[in-house]
Design an enzyme around this catalytic site. Sequence first.
Site, PDB file in Angstrom:
ATOM      1  N   HIS A  18       0.860  -1.195   0.000  1.00 25.28           N
ATOM      2  CA  HIS A  18       0.000   0.000   0.000  1.00 25.28           C
ATOM      3  C   HIS A  18       0.890   1.236   0.000  1.00 25.28           C
ATOM      4  O   HIS A  18       0.602   2.183  -0.713  1.00 25.28           O
ATOM      5  CB  HIS A  18      -0.921  -0.036   1.217  1.00 25.28           C
ATOM      6  CG  HIS A  18      -1.977   1.015   1.200  1.00 25.28           C
ATOM      7  ND1 HIS A  18      -2.857   1.178   0.148  1.00 25.28           N
ATOM      8  CD2 HIS A  18      -2.308   1.982   2.106  1.00 25.28           C
ATOM      9  CE1 HIS A  18      -3.681   2.187   0.399  1.00 25.28           C
ATOM     10  NE2 HIS A  18      -3.358   2.694   1.582  1.00 25.28           N
ATOM     11  N   GLU A  33       2.713  -1.044   8.044  1.00 22.76           N
ATOM     12  CA  GLU A  33       2.721  -2.063   6.989  1.00 22.76           C
ATOM     13  C   GLU A  33       4.002  -2.902   7.069  1.00 22.76           C
ATOM     14  O   GLU A  33       3.967  -4.126   6.892  1.00 22.76           O
ATOM     15  CB  GLU A  33       2.578  -1.427   5.612  1.00 22.76           C
ATOM     16  CG  GLU A  33       2.402  -2.452   4.499  1.00 22.76           C
ATOM     17  CD  GLU A  33       1.988  -1.839   3.170  1.00 22.76           C
ATOM     18  OE1 GLU A  33       1.610  -2.611   2.271  1.00 22.76           O
ATOM     19  OE2 GLU A  33       2.045  -0.597   3.022  1.00 22.76           O
ATOM     20  N   LYS A  89       3.227   3.642  -5.635  1.00 23.35           N
ATOM     21  CA  LYS A  89       2.707   4.987  -5.373  1.00 23.35           C
ATOM     22  C   LYS A  89       3.828   6.021  -5.386  1.00 23.35           C
ATOM     23  O   LYS A  89       3.561   7.221  -5.502  1.00 23.35           O
ATOM     24  CB  LYS A  89       1.972   5.031  -4.037  1.00 23.35           C
ATOM     25  CG  LYS A  89       0.608   4.338  -4.035  1.00 23.35           C
ATOM     26  CD  LYS A  89      -0.097   4.552  -2.701  1.00 23.35           C
ATOM     27  CE  LYS A  89      -1.459   3.864  -2.656  1.00 23.35           C
ATOM     28  NZ  LYS A  89      -1.340   2.399  -2.510  1.00 23.35           N
ATOM     29  N   HIS A 143      -0.907   8.589  -5.017  1.00 18.77           N
ATOM     30  CA  HIS A 143      -1.988   7.818  -4.402  1.00 18.77           C
ATOM     31  C   HIS A 143      -3.278   8.133  -5.155  1.00 18.77           C
ATOM     32  O   HIS A 143      -3.816   9.230  -5.049  1.00 18.77           O
ATOM     33  CB  HIS A 143      -2.118   8.185  -2.923  1.00 18.77           C
ATOM     34  CG  HIS A 143      -2.986   7.251  -2.133  1.00 18.77           C
ATOM     35  ND1 HIS A 143      -3.860   6.353  -2.721  1.00 18.77           N
ATOM     36  CD2 HIS A 143      -3.131   7.069  -0.785  1.00 18.77           C
ATOM     37  CE1 HIS A 143      -4.490   5.669  -1.785  1.00 18.77           C
ATOM     38  NE2 HIS A 143      -4.051   6.085  -0.602  1.00 18.77           N
TER      39      HIS A 143
END
Length: 410
Positions: A298, A309, A330, A335
Site C-alpha cells: 500500500h 505495513e 505509489k 496515491h
Amino acid sequence: MNINPSPLVITGLGLMTGLGVNLTDSWQGLIAGRSVTAPFRNLDPARLSCPFGVELPQAADDLFQSHIKKRKRSQMTRSTQIGLLTAEMAIEDARLDLERLDRSRVGVILGSTGTAYIPDDGQKEEMRILKNMLNSPVSWISLNWKLNGPSFIIGTACSSGVYAMGAAYGLIRSGQCDVVLCGSADSSINYPDIEGFRDLLALADATSEPATASRPFDAKRSGFVIGEGGGILVLESLDHARRRNARIYAQMHYPGFYTESYNILSPEPDGIGMARCMHRALQESGLVPGDIDYINAHGTSTNLNDLYETLAIKTVFADKAHEIPVSSTKSMTGHCLAGSGGVEAVISCKALYEQTIPPTINLTHPDPRLDLDYVPFQAREKELRHVMSNSFAFGGHNGVNIFSRYGNSR
C-alpha cells in the site's frame, strides 16, 4: 446457485496513470523509475497548500475527446471518463468478442467513493444529477457495450478496487456471470479534496522539489502525493478463457478482507489489522507465507502506514520477511485513492506476466525502523509465482489480493 469450480483468471488489463495513458506507457514508466509529480496543471497551485500531485498526461484529454462524444462527456466527471476508457482498454486487451458472448452474463463491478463531482459555488448545473450519481461509471460502461449482467459500485475508500474484485469473483464463482469487468478509477484532484486531505495531515509537505515528495518507506516521508488514474481487469473462469483461447495474465484468488474497527482515520497500532488481512488472503489462496515472491505494498509515504505495513509484513512473514521484495508504486503513480486498488492490481498482474518488479523511487534516506527489501530505484527481474497486493483504507477497510502465475500463460 450453480457453483463454478474452475479457477478464475485475469485475461485483460486497462491502465491509466500519470506515467502513461495506457498499459504499455505506464508500465514502461514504472520500470524506468520515473517521477512525474509536478505542480498541478489543471488547478491553480497558488490556491493550494499542497500545490503538486500526479495528474494524467495531457494526452488523456485528447483520448477523452476522441473516444467519448461531447454530449456524453458533459454528463460525466473526469473519474467516470477514466473508468470508461480503462474499461475499453481492458476489453480490447482481452480480445473479448462481445457479439459471441451472452451479455446478460457479463458484469461490471467497480470500486469508488464517489464521482468527484465538484459543482461551481452556488451555480446551477444541468447535468449535476448524472455527474454525481455514485453508479455513473458502471452505468456508462454497461450502456456503452450493452452489458446486461450485474453492475454496481462498491465504496471502501482506498481499498474499493479490491472489494470490487472480490464481488466480481463471487459473481463468477456463483455461476451468475461468465465475465466481469472489475477494478477502480478515481480523479479527486480538485480544490476541496486536496485541502480536505491536507486538513487531515495526510498530504506530503510542500516542497520546492515535488518530484521527490512521494517517498514511501523513507525517513523523510511526510505524507502521500495525490494522483489520479484507473485500473480495470477482465476476470473470467479458466474454462471460459480456454474456450476462447484467451491470453492469461494471472490466476486470481479470492481476496482477504478485514475491518479493523479501530479508528476512522488511523490504522490499528503495529499493523495488527493489516497483518490479519494478509493472513486471510493467504488462507483464501491456500498458500503459505514462503510462497509469496513479491509484495506490492500500500506504501502511501505516510508515517504510520509505512511503519505499520512494515511491521505487519514482519508479523506475517516472520524470518522470510527480509527475503521478499516489497515495493510501492505509489512513489511514481501517486496515491490514486479509490482508484489505487485497481491500479495496483493491474500492476501486480503485469509484474507476474513480465517477471519484473517495479521499484520504489525516492528512497534516499533509510528509516532504521523500516529495514525490508523495498527494491530502491531500479526495477528487478525475478522469478515470480505469487504476488500479493495490499490496500488499506480510511475507515479500517483492509483488502489484500493475491495473484498467481498461470503456468502456460506466456
